[in-house]
Design an enzyme around this catalytic site. Structure first.
Site: not given
Ligand code: 5GP
Length: 181
Positions: A101-102, A105, A155, A168
């Site tokens: 995963e990148d 969150d 963010f 990106r």
């Molecule tokens: P989660 O489901 O954990 O809230 O979010 C995960 C996905 O949301 C990540 O795989 C990513 O694609 C996107 N995401 C979450 N936080 C960020 C952020 O700070 N910046 C960006 N660009 N994408 C995020």
């Protein structure tokens, strides 16, 4: 350094040199932990493609790579609604799976992906995420074994991560500048 993407300003958070050094260490750990196991790296698209490309170059053991694509973000807000965009094309039964995963969150996206993978009955599942926002996690994810950097609840963009599809391509990672009240 401050940059602008679309309608937002961002400040430098992590330099590529720092990211590269951390990835080298994660690679060493993975090579040790998965020696003689032939793991499958499952990259979560789109955000993880840059991280996975650098990470896989540090892997010296036999391994395979596949991808899954889900959508959960709108602009800079987690929508909480996750939809499938591309399923995993590989049979993961009895395999050692490493989800790449990148960023984690709220953890909702990861939880959704892990449920899908668990249904295939792999031998093991571990998650390797470049970034982790510990202050915002809503789901407990015990499979989150490898984390590059813990970051504050900002963010972020760059190094594969986007804002409205843009940014990106930046080598470094930037965080959104908080709006003055
Ligand atoms: P989660 O489901 O954990 O809230 O979010 C995960 C996905 O949301 C990540 O795989 C990513 O694609 C996107 N995401 C979450 N936080 C960020 C952020 O700070 N910046 C960006 N660009 N994408 C995020």
């Amino acid at each position: 350094m401050r940059i602008q993407i679309d309608d937002k300003d961002f400040d430098l958070l992590l330099e590529y040199d720092q990211i590269k050094k951390r990835i080298r260490l994660i690679g060493i750990q993975l090579n040790l932990d998965f020696e003689n196991r032939i793991p499958v790296f499952v990259g979560v698209l789109n955000g993880s493609f840059v991280f996975l490309a650098d990470l896989i170059k540090e892997i010296t053991i036999a391994s395979e790579v596949t991808f899954v694509k889900v959508k959960s973000y709108n602009g800079d807000q987690s929508s909480g609604v996750i939809s499938d965009e591309m399923d995993i094309s590989m049979d993961l039964k009895d395999r050692d799976v490493i989800v790449v995963e990148d960023i984690v969150d709220t953890g909702k996206t990861l939880k959704y992906i892990l449920e899908k993978i668990k249904a295939q009955k792999p031998a093991s599942i571990n998650v390797c995420s470049l970034l982790f926002k510990p202050n915002i996690i809503e789901e407990e994810i015990e499979e989150l074994t490898y984390v590059g950097f813990e970051i504050p609840n900002d963010f972020v963009v760059g190094y594969g991560l986007d804002y409205n599809g843009l940014g990106r391509n930046f080598k470094d990672i930037y965080k959104a500048v908080a709006l003055k009240k």
